[in-house]
Scaffold this active site. Structure first.
Site, short mmCIF file in Angstrom:
data_model
loop_
_atom_site.label_atom_id
_atom_site.label_comp_id
_atom_site.label_asym_id
_atom_site.label_seq_id
_atom_site.Cartn_x
_atom_site.Cartn_y
_atom_site.Cartn_z
N ASN A 84 -34.47 80.78 134.02
CA ASN A 84 -36.12 80.90 133.77
C ASN A 84 -37.17 79.90 134.20
O ASN A 84 -35.99 78.55 134.52
CB ASN A 84 -36.46 81.45 132.39
CG ASN A 84 -37.85 82.68 133.37
OD1 ASN A 84 -38.91 82.42 133.41
ND2 ASN A 84 -37.68 84.04 132.59
N HIS A 114 -27.37 60.21 120.87
CA HIS A 114 -27.89 58.64 120.99
C HIS A 114 -26.92 58.51 119.35
O HIS A 114 -26.78 58.86 118.37
CB HIS A 114 -29.13 58.18 120.60
CG HIS A 114 -29.57 58.47 122.30
ND1 HIS A 114 -29.48 57.57 123.25
CD2 HIS A 114 -30.18 59.47 122.84
CE1 HIS A 114 -30.47 58.05 124.44
NE2 HIS A 114 -30.55 59.20 123.73
N GLY A 141 -35.14 82.70 125.13
CA GLY A 141 -35.10 81.51 125.75
C GLY A 141 -35.44 80.31 124.43
O GLY A 141 -34.84 81.04 123.15
N ALA A 159 -32.45 83.64 121.30
CA ALA A 159 -33.38 82.91 121.31
C ALA A 159 -33.88 81.94 120.59
O ALA A 159 -33.51 82.52 119.36
CB ALA A 159 -34.92 83.57 121.44
N LYS A 179 -25.01 80.48 114.83
CA LYS A 179 -23.37 81.02 114.37
C LYS A 179 -23.60 81.93 114.79
O LYS A 179 -23.79 83.12 114.85
CB LYS A 179 -23.99 80.94 112.44
CG LYS A 179 -24.49 79.80 111.95
CD LYS A 179 -24.72 79.99 110.25
CE LYS A 179 -24.19 79.20 108.98
NZ LYS A 179 -23.99 77.73 109.92
N ARG A 182 -21.59 88.55 115.11
CA ARG A 182 -21.45 89.64 115.56
C ARG A 182 -20.09 89.23 116.98
O ARG A 182 -20.40 88.76 118.11
CB ARG A 182 -22.18 91.03 115.74
CG ARG A 182 -22.62 91.38 116.99
CD ARG A 182 -23.39 92.95 117.00
NE ARG A 182 -24.58 93.27 117.24
CZ ARG A 182 -24.27 93.48 119.30
NH1 ARG A 182 -23.07 93.84 119.42
NH2 ARG A 182 -25.69 93.66 120.06
#
Length: 187
Positions: A84, A114, A141, A159, A179, A182
């Site tokens: 997208n 860096h 997103g 998202a 994390k 499920r």
């Protein structure tokens, strides 16, 4: 003595202000600017330009503007790739993306890091580590993937997640840092 490009490609610390490294980035910036200037009403022209940018690609390639990258030739996508709006891929190291991958708006895939110390940053040092994304993956997103991460097959990244560690197959991850929430079924 090794060049900065040699150091970059070996995964060692390199100077990103080096002329050869800067030329690689400038070429990519020019091609991305050309891609982003193509009207959305001309998807075939967009596809042709993104094919010029990417290192390799499968059938059914769809990338929406705006798109930005550091090199382009280190980006390898499989069949049925869809991104997208506003995807950024900092591909100083290889970014390998499998088949049937969908990336939501405003996502970033970064292979470059860096130094944590100011002395290294003042020397314009960077280090690149590859990112690998499996098959049948969906990013919501504003997902961010950090250097060196491998994402397995059949993974959903919620998202806003920031992926700092490898993600196993068949997993939904969310959060900052991301994390496991499920397991996912394969159907």
């Amino acid at each position: 003595m090794r060049s900065e490009l040699d150091k970059l490609e070996a995964g060692d610390w390199y100077c990103f202000s080096d002329a050869e490294v800067a030329a690689r980035k400038a070429r990519a910036a020019k091609l991305c600017q050309e891609f982003n200037a193509i009207p959305a009403t001309e998807p075939k022209k967009q596809t042709t330009k993104i094919q010029e940018i990417f290192g390799s690609y499968g059938d059914n390639l769809s990338v929406q503007a705006n798109f930005n990258c550091d090199y382009g030739k280190n980006i390898h996508v499989g069949q049925n790739f869809l991104s997208n709006y506003n995807l950024t891929i900092l591909d100083m190291a290889p970014v390998k993306i499998g088949n049937n991958v969908m990336i939501g708006p405003n996502c970033g895939i970064y292979t470059v890091n860096h130094p944590m110390n100011p002395a290294g940053r003042r020397q314009y040092l960077a280090q690149a580590q590859p990112v690998t994304i499996g098959n049948d993956v969906w990013f919501g997103g504003s997902v961010t993937v950090l250097p060196g991460v491998t994402i397995g097959n059949n993974v959903v990244i919620a998202a806003g997640a920031v992926v700092t560690k490898d993600v196993p197959d068949n997993t939904l991850v969310a959060g900052v840092p991301a994390k496991a929430i499920r397991k996912l079924t394969q159907n």
